[in-house]
Design a protein around this motif. Structure first.
Motif, PDB file in Angstrom:
ATOM      1  N   GLY A 156      12.312   1.387  -2.108  1.00 21.05           N
ATOM      2  CA  GLY A 156      11.602   1.948  -0.961  1.00 21.05           C
ATOM      3  C   GLY A 156      10.808   3.176  -1.355  1.00 21.05           C
ATOM      4  N   SER A 157       9.488   3.094  -1.186  1.00 23.37           N
ATOM      5  CA  SER A 157       8.626   4.219  -1.592  1.00 23.37           C
ATOM      6  C   SER A 157       8.748   5.412  -0.643  1.00 23.37           C
ATOM      7  N   ARG A 158       9.260   5.163   0.563  1.00 25.97           N
ATOM      8  CA  ARG A 158       9.345   6.246   1.540  1.00 25.97           C
ATOM      9  C   ARG A 158      10.740   6.854   1.636  1.00 25.97           C
ATOM     10  N   HIS A 167       0.814  -1.222   0.000  1.00 23.38           N
ATOM     11  CA  HIS A 167       0.000   0.000   0.000  1.00 23.38           C
ATOM     12  C   HIS A 167       0.847   1.272   0.000  1.00 23.38           C
ATOM     13  N   THR A 168       2.094   1.187   0.459  1.00 23.31           N
ATOM     14  CA  THR A 168       2.931   2.391   0.528  1.00 23.31           C
ATOM     15  C   THR A 168       3.456   2.796  -0.846  1.00 23.31           C
ATOM     16  N   GLY A 169       3.451   1.854  -1.786  1.00 25.09           N
ATOM     17  CA  GLY A 169       4.187   2.091  -3.036  1.00 25.09           C
ATOM     18  C   GLY A 169       3.338   2.266  -4.267  1.00 25.09           C
ATOM     19  N   ILE A 170       2.044   2.508  -4.079  1.00 26.39           N
ATOM     20  CA  ILE A 170       1.149   2.565  -5.245  1.00 26.39           C
ATOM     21  C   ILE A 170       1.561   3.681  -6.211  1.00 26.39           C
ATOM     22  N   GLU A 171       1.837   4.850  -5.681  1.00 24.60           N
ATOM     23  CA  GLU A 171       2.190   5.970  -6.561  1.00 24.60           C
ATOM     24  C   GLU A 171       3.540   5.742  -7.249  1.00 24.60           C
ATOM     25  N   LEU A 172       4.507   5.222  -6.495  1.00 21.46           N
ATOM     26  CA  LEU A 172       5.819   4.955  -7.096  1.00 21.46           C
ATOM     27  C   LEU A 172       5.694   3.887  -8.173  1.00 21.46           C
ATOM     28  N   LYS A 173       4.881   2.879  -7.898  1.00 22.17           N
ATOM     29  CA  LYS A 173       4.673   1.824  -8.893  1.00 22.17           C
ATOM     30  C   LYS A 173       4.095   2.411 -10.175  1.00 22.17           C
ATOM     31  N   LYS A 174       3.095   3.271 -10.052  1.00 23.57           N
ATOM     32  CA  LYS A 174       2.485   3.887 -11.245  1.00 23.57           C
ATOM     33  C   LYS A 174       3.523   4.696 -12.018  1.00 23.57           C
TER      34      LYS A 174
END
Ligand code: RB5
Length: 155
Positions: A106-108, A8-15
């Motif tokens: 790491g998305s954060r 759930h933390t990485g949705i934007e980075l994945k997109k």
């Protein structure tokens, strides 16, 4: 093909990464392709990504908050060599020397050149030679640990 997924933390980075890869005409398989993720645990996501990487015989990208939790999970799957990379050098060396097949991000994390890391990871080949001997030793460790119940059976 590149398999990709995030917790759930990485949705934007994945997109963002998917858009980047599509612009480069790279075929992407998003294995966590739903927008209402609220509580997806990184071990489950790591497992799904890993199984798809093995099935498609390709590289994968796995994202959680730090990249660490999902890398630990991915590395529990036989045949997966997952590496957290925070710079281009790590991405290059883990392909060349370790034949890593999953890149963990790491998305954060801040100040990371994600696109550069991704591009380097997917465009660098395993060197083989003496590095093959070392990767073979990792596979021997894996083989010695086999047994137990397949995790997917309990999902
Ligand atoms: C989720 O809060 C976080 O723990 C996860 O994304 C990851 O960073 C774990 O290593």
């Amino acid at each position: 093909m590149i398999v990709i997924g995030s917790d759930h933390t990485g949705i934007e980075l994945k997109k963002r990464i998917i858009e980047h890869l599509k612009k480069k005409s790279v075929d992407v398989k998003d294995v966590t392709n739903f927008d209402d993720q609220t509580g997806d645990d990184y071990p489950d996501i790591g497992y799904i990504i890993s199984k798809n990487v093995l099935k498609e015989r390709c590289l994968g990208i796995a994202i959680c908050g730090t990249g660490i939790g999902i890398s630990i999970a991915c590395n529990k799957v036989n045949g997966i060599r997952a590496a957290v990379c925070t710079n281009k050098y790590m991405a290059k060396m883990t392909r060349q020397d370790n034949n890593a097949n999953v890149l963990c991000l790491g998305s954060r994390l801040e100040n990371i050149d994600v696109e550069d890391i991704v591009d380097t990871f997917i465009s660098t080949d395993f060197t083989g030679g003496r590095h093959q001997r070392r990767v073979d030793k990792i596979q021997k460790i894996e083989a010695s640990q086999k047994g137990g119940v397949e995790y997917g059976n309990s999902l």
